[in-house]
Design a protein around this motif. Structure first.
Motif, PDB file in Angstrom:
ATOM      1  N   GLY B  91       0.815  -1.200   0.000  1.00 33.82           N
ATOM      2  CA  GLY B  91       0.000   0.000   0.000  1.00 33.82           C
ATOM      3  C   GLY B  91       0.852   1.254   0.000  1.00 33.82           C
ATOM      4  N   ARG B  92       2.029   1.176   0.626  1.00 31.76           N
ATOM      5  CA  ARG B  92       2.891   2.354   0.733  1.00 31.76           C
ATOM      6  C   ARG B  92       3.964   2.401  -0.345  1.00 31.76           C
ATOM      7  NH1 ARG B  92       0.203   6.013   2.431  1.00 31.76           N
ATOM      8  NH2 ARG B  92       2.114   7.239   2.337  1.00 31.76           N
ATOM      9  N   LEU B  95       6.069   0.851  -6.154  1.00 33.58           N
ATOM     10  CA  LEU B  95       6.958   0.027  -6.960  1.00 33.58           C
ATOM     11  C   LEU B  95       6.733  -1.449  -6.627  1.00 33.58           C
ATOM     12  CD1 LEU B  95       9.325   0.043  -9.000  1.00 33.58           C
ATOM     13  CD2 LEU B  95      10.849  -0.097  -7.027  1.00 33.58           C
ATOM     14  N   TYR B  97       4.188  -2.707  -5.276  1.00 31.43           N
ATOM     15  CA  TYR B  97       2.834  -3.017  -5.703  1.00 31.43           C
ATOM     16  C   TYR B  97       2.818  -3.428  -7.171  1.00 31.43           C
ATOM     17  CZ  TYR B  97      -2.055  -2.245  -6.936  1.00 31.43           C
ATOM     18  OH  TYR B  97      -3.338  -2.400  -7.400  1.00 31.43           O
ATOM     19  N   ARG B  98       3.554  -2.671  -7.990  1.00 29.43           N
ATOM     20  CA  ARG B  98       3.560  -2.985  -9.420  1.00 29.43           C
ATOM     21  C   ARG B  98       4.165  -4.355  -9.687  1.00 29.43           C
ATOM     22  NH1 ARG B  98       4.687   2.611 -10.111  1.00 29.43           N
ATOM     23  NH2 ARG B  98       6.913   2.305 -10.347  1.00 29.43           N
ATOM     24  N   PHE B 144      -5.537  -7.058   0.801  1.00 26.06           N
ATOM     25  CA  PHE B 144      -6.286  -6.111   0.024  1.00 26.06           C
ATOM     26  C   PHE B 144      -6.704  -4.891   0.806  1.00 26.06           C
ATOM     27  CE2 PHE B 144      -9.130  -7.187  -3.651  1.00 26.06           C
ATOM     28  CZ  PHE B 144      -8.108  -6.872  -4.481  1.00 26.06           C
ATOM     29  N   ASN B 145      -7.378  -5.180   1.922  1.00 23.31           N
ATOM     30  CA  ASN B 145      -7.893  -4.083   2.717  1.00 23.31           C
ATOM     31  C   ASN B 145      -6.759  -3.294   3.352  1.00 23.31           C
ATOM     32  OD1 ASN B 145     -10.336  -5.183   2.016  1.00 23.31           O
ATOM     33  ND2 ASN B 145     -11.238  -4.866   4.015  1.00 23.31           N
ATOM     34  N   ASP B 148      -5.281  -1.072   0.637  1.00 22.53           N
ATOM     35  CA  ASP B 148      -6.177   0.050   0.341  1.00 22.53           C
ATOM     36  C   ASP B 148      -6.163   1.069   1.467  1.00 22.53           C
ATOM     37  OD1 ASP B 148      -6.902  -0.812  -2.080  1.00 22.53           O
ATOM     38  OD2 ASP B 148      -9.053  -0.961  -1.671  1.00 22.53           O
ATOM     39  N   ARG B 151      -2.912   2.972   1.549  1.00 23.03           N
ATOM     40  CA  ARG B 151      -2.751   3.856   0.403  1.00 23.03           C
ATOM     41  C   ARG B 151      -3.523   5.159   0.608  1.00 23.03           C
ATOM     42  NH1 ARG B 151      -4.680   0.599  -3.757  1.00 23.03           N
ATOM     43  NH2 ARG B 151      -2.868  -0.679  -3.340  1.00 23.03           N
ATOM     44  N   HIS B 152      -4.705   5.018   1.189  1.00 24.08           N
ATOM     45  CA  HIS B 152      -5.575   6.180   1.305  1.00 24.08           C
ATOM     46  C   HIS B 152      -5.467   6.871   2.655  1.00 24.08           C
ATOM     47  CE1 HIS B 152      -8.038   3.985  -1.941  1.00 24.08           C
ATOM     48  NE2 HIS B 152      -7.198   4.832  -2.492  1.00 24.08           N
ATOM     49  N   VAL B 153      -4.227   7.169   3.055  1.00 21.42           N
ATOM     50  CA  VAL B 153      -4.050   7.907   4.301  1.00 21.42           C
ATOM     51  C   VAL B 153      -4.279   9.399   4.008  1.00 21.42           C
ATOM     52  CG1 VAL B 153      -2.397   8.536   6.081  1.00 21.42           C
ATOM     53  CG2 VAL B 153      -2.431   6.217   5.174  1.00 21.42           C
ATOM     54  N   PRO B 155      -3.700  12.951   3.467  1.00 26.32           N
ATOM     55  CA  PRO B 155      -2.414  13.637   3.243  1.00 26.32           C
ATOM     56  C   PRO B 155      -2.119  14.666   4.335  1.00 26.32           C
ATOM     57  CG  PRO B 155      -3.967  14.043   1.430  1.00 26.32           C
ATOM     58  CD  PRO B 155      -4.646  13.137   2.370  1.00 26.32           C
TER      59      PRO B 155
END
Lengths: 331, 263, 264
Positions: B91-92, B95, B97-98, B144-145, B148, B151-153, B155
């Motif tokens: 999530g953080r 790279l 992740y890809r 997954f969770n 997600d 990732r959505h911390v 800003p």
């Protein structure tokens, strides 16, 4: 199912999916009966079967037009799941005729789960059809060595396990002396090689392949002595179906016997049929012994299955197996 | 006393469902759908007619239930720890992740029953194989969770952390994890009941456990016993979920208070 | 960050590298005997068989059948689960009352229900869809409930103080705010649905789908390789559909991603 019908179904599916859970209502197949020359009550037959060598006569009857000659329409056999799910297909009317092993059939009839009739025989165990295999170099040399070992069968509480129990008894062992483990046939060869179990109950062509590829050794034939010529499987209809469609059942029986006779007399026909509904290729099929096809349901032998089931507590009490053999007006 | 009546109020729906179930199955008279009274009687006979010394559990129950629950929890905890670590990492790190995304998407679409032969080949039957099967089957929602969530911390929170010169560890434990927590909990709760399902499947091919009992009942057409095992699994799921919610409430109380006064 | 070659900014390049490394590791595990080849086929064997399957005239229609069942099932699940989740998430008393039932039903393995479902449903496609709805409802339901819980109370209050009714608050604040949660739930549900589609075909019988291909493959001594290869196809189907979902989510939730500065 055609694309159009499927599309039409979509909305219906959405509705039922939401509504059916809590409701738990029963479903039934619709009869597509129509008047025809032979006076058959139902001309379109849904036949369900397992993809095993023993169901080759159904494929032969389709290919050679034996069903058609009797006025029956059988397009493609439905591949069923074994056990309770398959039986549910027959009892709920999704299938008209179903291939089933006799242990499941007798359990269904004896426990009152469903009223069924045997309308034809599929397979009787002959030497070379089944084998008890051990790993190459295994210290197990005979059934007497099974004490304390793990035996893999394809399904619990069924033909394989019952035959094993009988075999153990003949050899002075008790059911508690071995542990049974469930494993699909294709995994048994690898299971033996990696010590997941000590003994595997395998039918052909699996045991031949295990022997030729991994050097697995045949210790004993499971169907011998008291279980020689053991009836393995037959074709079932529900009692209700048999009552309502005697002429259709008779027509099915005639076509089946004709196809079975072809299978018995000409193994090349079986070898040609197998790749059509199984993944057994021609080369493998040619290695098989086969020979277990049978045209008649033998009441005495079927009773022996039921008695063994009572002996080994599969059934709570004695069951009269002749009551489930169909004896309609097979004129 | 108030607690008791609250519990009664919370569970009123249970007798209603049981009554409807009983009446409809009696009306159907289908051997495939035995009435709950018959199922409960079978369950009592099989599992709950033991001596008081063993809390009325029979040998059959004691020989199967604790093993199953132990494996279930082991698999779940393992998948929770691994899934959270991995999930937050991907999530953080875009790279990472890809690199692994296609493998994860592929892996979680594989039906675990189809992978059983592989696990059996590596671990043979037994606790290790079952724990691995459970872990493999339930780790995906957690990964997954967690990904997600991480990732959505917000800003703004990250900005604050930067202003206060948080270390990497501080940033992880005081900003990212708390912010991802609600999603992680949603994943853990999903995977808990998935773990029960996987437990049953993994035990099909063993020689003891709740799954083994279910398979035996299925094979023997013993429909009341079959329903009985289904009920045991359901009740177990309910109890585990209640425990989980209790733990979650504690964790998230801290979370929401932390959120109200960021950093 | 400038140390990273530009090529690694491409998801495709990285993904391909990742997959290749993974496959090499799996192949090595087989060759080194960590996964005994006697009991499980080598990765290379599986891949070759999987490619060969495309030439099998029965197989591609099976994949299509599984896909259709999956798609119908997922749509039905969304139609059932999202409104249910919104209801349970926004009216806590109902959620509390129904919780014993939902929590009881959730962990019940579909493999235990398939024999019973086989009895109820006269049509196999209906049965497949029903089993998918049963198992994939939970991820969406739970994510929706959690998503609603996470809605900013200030935003809700603000709208309420402007005189908006509960439904308007739900549609204008709660739903958009919970949408990313719901989307994640649907993505999880999509893979559960795929697993259910294959399992129902396998355990419920019938002649369509990857599951029934697996059932037929059990007739052959070479069956295990065929089964694993067919499973690879199920995995690929999952990979593709997930890609589609991610793409759609990115487009739909662009505002959300920018708002929270997605992991930069």
């Amino acid at each position: 199912m055609s694309g159009l019908r499927r599309r039409l179904r979509v909305s219906a599916v959405l509705l039922t999916a939401t509504a059916l859970f809590a409701a738990g209502c029963g479903g039934g197949g619709s009869d597509k009966s129509s008047a025809n020359a032979g006076g058959l009550e139902k001309t379109e037959l849904n036949i369900g079967m397992l993809p095993l060598p023993e169901t080759a006569p159904i494929q032969i009857a389709i290919d050679k037009g034996f069903f058609k000659a009797e006025g029956l329409t059988v397009t493609k056999p439905t591949i069923i799941a074994g056990g309770a799910a398959g039986m549910a297909d027959l009892l709920s009317g999704k299938l008209d005729v179903m291939h089933s092993n006799y242990v499941s059939a007798i359990t269904t009839a004896a426990t009152g789960v469903g009223k069924i009739k045997v309308v034809g025989e599929a397979w009787t165990a002959k030497p070379g059809n089944f084998a008890l295999m051990v790993k190459k170099g295994s210290p197990i040399k005979s059934v007497a060595d099974f004490k304390g070992k793990t035996v893999a069968v394809n399904t619990f509480k069924n033909v394989a396990e019952l035959a094993m129990l009988s075999l153990l008894k003949t050899n002075g062992l008790t059911p508690e002396d071995v542990t049974f483990k469930e494993m699909p046939f294709p995994q048994m060869q690898g299971g033996l090689a990696t010590n997941q179990m000590d003994v595997a109950f395998m039918p052909e062509p699996f045991y031949q392949t295990a022997a030729s590829k991994d050097g697995a050794v045949l210790v004993a034939e499971p169907f011998a002595g008291p279980t020689a010529d053991f009836p393995i499987a037959g074709y079932l209809v529900t009692e209700d179906f048999a009552k309502k469609n005697p002429k259709t059942v008779a027509a099915f029986q005639r076509a089946l016997v004709k196809a079975t006779e072809v299978a018995i007399s000409n193994s090349a026909e079986v070898e040609a049929a197998l790749p059509k509904y199984t993944k057994i290729d021609r080369a493998t099929a040619e290695l098989m012994v086969l020979g277990g096809f049978s045209t008649t349901v033998n009441a005495t032998r079927l009773q022996r299955v039921a008695d063994l089931m009572t002996d080994f507590k599969y059934l709570p009490s004695k069951f009269d197996a002749s009551s489930m053999i169909y004896s309609g007006s097979a004129s | 006393m108030r607690k008791f009546s609250a519990a009664v109020l919370r569970l009123w729906v249970v007798p209603v469902v049981l009554a409807v179930w009983e009446l409809s199955t009696r009306a159907m008279e289908q051997p495939f759908f035995p009435p709950p009274s018959k199922i409960l009687a079978t369950m009592g006979e099989l599992w709950f007619s033991g001596s008081p010394a063993t809390l009325f559990l029979t040998d059959e129950a004691l020989g199967n239930f604790p093993h199953s629950v132990g494996r279930l929890l082991a698999g779940w905890v393992l998948s929770g720890v691994l899934g959270m670590t991995f999930g937050v990492a991907i999530g953080r790190s875009p790279l990472l992740y890809r690199f692994v995304d296609p493998i994860i998407q592929f892996g979680r679409a594989l039906p675990p029953p189809a992978l059983l032969p592989m696990f059996l080949a590596i671990f043979n039957t037994g606790t290790k194989m079952q724990v691995v099967t459970i872990t493999f089957g339930v780790i995906w929602p957690v990964i997954f969770n967690a990904a997600d969530g991480a990732r959505h911390v917000d800003p703004l929170h990250l900005e604050t952390a930067r202003v206060f010169r948080f270390s990497r560890a501080q940033r992880l434990f005081r900003v990212i994890l708390p912010s991802a927590l609600p999603k992680i909990f949603a994943g853990l709760r999903l995977s808990l009941s998935l773990a029960l399902i996987l437990m049953v499947i993994a035990e099909f091919f063993s020689t003891e456990g709740i799954g083994y009992q279910l398979r035996l009942a299925q094979r023997g057409f013993q429909l009341p016993t079959m329903w009985g095992t289904v009920i045991i699994v359901g009740v177990l799921g309910y109890l585990l979920n209640q425990l989980f919610l209790l733990a979650e409430r504690r964790a998230l109380v801290w979370h929401s208070s932390a959120r109200r006064n960021p950093a | 960050m400038r140390l990273i070659p530009r090529a690694l900014n491409s998801a495709l390049v990285c993904g391909v590298i990742g997959v290749v490394v993974f496959l090499c590791l799996a192949e090595a595990a087989g060759r080194l005997g960590i996964i005994p080849t006697a009991a499980f086929p080598l990765t290379s064997t599986v891949l070759v068989t999987a490619v060969k399957l495309t030439a099998d005239p029965d197989f591609l229609p099976d994949v299509a059948d599984t896909f259709i069942g999956w798609a119908l099932g997922l749509v039905a699940t969304v139609v059932v689960a999202v409104p249910l989740g919104l209801l349970l998430g926004s009216v806590p008393p109902i959620e509390r009352a129904l919780r014993p039932v939902t929590e009881f039903l959730r962990p019940i393995p579909s493999v235990a229900l398939i024999p019973l479902a086989a009895f109820v449903f006269a049509d196999r496609l209906e049965m497949k869809v029903a089993m998918i709805v049963y198992a994939s409802t939970w991820p969406i339901l739970i994510n929706t409930i959690y998503g609603l819980r996470d809605v900013d109370p200030v935003a809700k209050e603000t709208l309420r103080s402007f005189g908006f009714g509960p439904l308007a608050v739900l549609l204008r604040v709660s739903l958009p705010s919970a949408a990313p949660f719901i989307a994640t739930g649907i993505r999880v549900a999509a893979s559960v649905a795929l697993i259910l589609a294959v399992s129902t075909e396998l355990l419920g019988g019938g002649s369509d789908g990857i599951g029934s291909f697996i059932a037929v493959a059990e007739s052959s001594p070479e069956g295990l390789t065929l089964i694993v290869a067919a499973t690879v196809w199920a995995g690929l189907l999952g990979l593709l559909t997930n890609g589609a979902f991610v793409w759609a989510e990115r487009r739909i939730f662009r505002w959300h991603t920018t708002k929270t500065g997605a992991a930069q």
